[in-house]
Design an enzyme around this catalytic site. Structure first.
Site, mmCIF file in Angstrom:
data_model
loop_
_atom_site.group_PDB
_atom_site.id
_atom_site.type_symbol
_atom_site.label_atom_id
_atom_site.label_comp_id
_atom_site.label_asym_id
_atom_site.label_seq_id
_atom_site.Cartn_x
_atom_site.Cartn_y
_atom_site.Cartn_z
ATOM 1 N N GLU A 172 -3.286 -5.342 -13.828
ATOM 2 C CA GLU A 172 -3.576 -6.249 -15.515
ATOM 3 C C GLU A 172 -1.613 -5.720 -15.636
ATOM 4 O O GLU A 172 -1.034 -6.424 -16.565
ATOM 5 C CB GLU A 172 -4.480 -5.414 -16.106
ATOM 6 C CG GLU A 172 -5.829 -5.445 -15.997
ATOM 7 C CD GLU A 172 -5.750 -7.572 -15.708
ATOM 8 O OE1 GLU A 172 -4.539 -7.832 -16.179
ATOM 9 O OE2 GLU A 172 -6.779 -8.006 -15.115
ATOM 10 N N HIS A 227 -7.505 -17.453 -8.467
ATOM 11 C CA HIS A 227 -7.601 -15.653 -7.638
ATOM 12 C C HIS A 227 -8.254 -15.772 -6.693
ATOM 13 O O HIS A 227 -8.024 -15.351 -5.514
ATOM 14 C CB HIS A 227 -8.973 -15.586 -8.965
ATOM 15 C CG HIS A 227 -8.755 -15.129 -10.297
ATOM 16 N ND1 HIS A 227 -8.773 -15.700 -11.385
ATOM 17 C CD2 HIS A 227 -8.508 -13.690 -10.576
ATOM 18 C CE1 HIS A 227 -8.608 -15.548 -12.110
ATOM 19 N NE2 HIS A 227 -8.478 -13.746 -11.398
#
Length: 510
Positions: free
Chosen positions: A350, A437
């Protein structure tokens, strides 16, 4: 068109190269500052053959950035413009060696001259209202953690439609955390693009700094935990770096304005109530140290910027995400997932989204979006290289969800591992912005192949170099392959570059 464009770019790069002075910055690189504006067409441009048509297009290029790296290579970022307006995310990069030779040109080399097809008729205020309407909100009913929720509101040229748009960036925390980019046609008010940019997984001198101990969600003893003491309380505030690291408790709210810096009466943060915050705080410092020590990057933005982490986001939220300003961690549902801050690979993933935001700025859709996800995964591995899995530590033992992603075997965890499995999904939230993704498994596998050929240490260096200097906002898989090849050649020579090519060809990227 490509050969014509290269001619033009070469002229612009060389004009800039010989009219810039060099000034060293704090990290040992050189930023080139434009001290003079060319008052007439340079002789190099006049000497170009007519087939280049450079005279017709030269004025449409703008130099956005120039950086000279430690190898002496000067990197220019150029953008097309029309009528004085820059295009959205269309970039070209030119790389010039110390002996003034252009060694590499990358980016959208097929882009031609752009002609604006609309006129400005609606006001900025009207455009902002339409942007909020497009996302089902109003400016009066959203709350921002820092300042006005309208962060950007510039007019740019949408290169796909050739229409001017108000490019509006909206970041707010209530009624939900969001980071929207909305493009509003300056003439009709039509919404040409809207996208939530959340990147997901699926100092006062009188204050004293202390070292503390704490236990994370996996009951690991995390130390040293850097804290700050103010009066009789110890706060999770790390001032040992140029960039401040702070950790906040949202207490299950979704509005970050409710966040309070985590504090304790002692410097022993070992009670279970602190576990999520301890992990977030400790791993944020570890990520900071990784980028500083391995890549000489001072914080995520390279400028010593703050890192703010918010734990206990929402109720049993199975996610963690970077919202463009800070990182937020859900607690997990306890059935399948633990608190998301307990996995170092997820924290690394992240926070790497922030590094990407401040460097290549990979657009979060299609192949560039898959590269965005992949580079976050790959650096998550570089930061915590004990295995090839991303997010294993966040999964409850026995959960069918298992590990979130595998760099080594993407297809074992519902990801593509080869171009034959690539899926062109809709560029919508429901379509995961083109399957960013799912398709990121392909460059992930290419990264695994590269690591097995060159080793982790060499691979992480060439990946960072490609991210910082060679990738552009709209880079595709083939662009990433070329960028990584060039980075490998810069650092380790032709043989390493060939091995990078082999790694990508093995996943069908030729």
């Amino acid at each position: 068109m490509k050969s014509k464009l290269i001619c033009i770019i070469m002229v612009i790069a060389f004009q800039a190269h010989f009219t810039m002075t060099v000034k060293a910055d704090s990290v040992g690189e050189e930023k080139l500052q434009n001290n003079t504006q060319a008052k007439k067409t340079p002789a190099d441009l006049k000497a170009l053959p007519d087939s280049c048509e450079a005279k017709d297009f030269y004025k449409n290029f703008k130099i956005l950035d120039m950086t000279k790296d430690k190898l002496g290579v000067t990197h220019y970022t150029l953008a097309l413009s029309s009528g004085g307006y820059l295009t959205d995310n269309d970039e070209i990069k030119v790389h010039v060696t110390p002996d003034n030779k252009i060694t590499f040109i990358n980016g959208d080399l097929q882009q031609g001259q752009l002609r604006i097809t609309n006129q400005i008729k609606i006001t900025e205020k009207n455009a902002i209202e339409k942007a909020f309407e497009a996302i089902g909100q109003s400016e009066a009913h959203v709350k921002s953690y820092v300042g006005n929720p309208v962060k950007e509101k510039e007019i740019i040229l949408n290169s796909r439609t050739k229409r001017l748009v108000y490019n509006i960036k909206l970041i707010f925390a209530e009624p939900e955390v969001a980071s929207w980019i909305v493009q509003v046609d300056v003439e009709t008010g039509a919404i040409l693009k809207k996208q939530n940019m959340l990147s997901e997984v699926e100092r006062a001198d009188t204050h004293k700094d202390f070292q503390a101990l704490g236990k994370g969600a996996n009951r690991l003893l995390q130390r040293p935990l850097h804290v700050m003491k103010i009066n009789d309380l110890f706060y999770l505030v790390d001032r040992t770096h140029k960039g401040l690291i702070r950790t906040f408790d949202l207490k299950h709210n979704t509005d970050t304005s409710f966040g309070k810096v985590v504090s304790n009466k002692t410097n022993m943060f070992t009670d279970p109530e602190f576990s999520s915050a301890v992990d977030a705080h400790f791993y944020a410092s570890e990520v900071y140290e990784y980028y500083k020590n391995v890549h000489q990057l001072e914080s995520l933005d390279g400028k010593g910027g703050e890192i703010d982490s918010f734990v206990h986001y929402g109720l049993n939220c199975n996610n963690a995400f970077w919202d463009g300003q800070e990182i937020l961690y859900g607690d997990g549902d306890k059935k399948n997932f633990k608190p998301f801050s307990c996995a170092k690979t997820i924290v690394g993933h992240e926070l790497t989204h922030a590094v990407i935001q401040y460097s290549a700025g990979l657009e979060y859709e299609g192949q560039s979006g898959a590269l965005n996800e992949s580079f976050a995964d790959v650096f998550g591995y570089f930061i915590a290289p004990n295995h090839w899995l991303i997010g294993e530590d966040v999964c409850v033992r026995g959960s069918r969800d298992g590990r979130i992603r595998s760099i080594k075997d993407p297809d074992k965890y519902n990801q593509a591992a080869h171009m034959k499995d690539y899926e062109s999904l809709p560029l919508t939230e429901e379509g995961d912005w083109g399957g960013v993704h799912y398709n990121s498994g392909i460059p992930n596998k290419a990264a695994y192949n590269t690591i097995t050929k060159l080793g982790k240490e060499k691979t992480e260096q060439l990946y960072f170099r490609a991210l910082k200097y060679y990738l552009t906002k709209k880079s595709q898989f083939t662009d990433a392959k070329k960028a990584l090849q060039q980075a490998a050649k810069d650092l380790y020579g032709e043989d390493a570059s060939k091995k990078v090519a082999e790694a990508w060809e093995a996943v069908g990227v030729n």
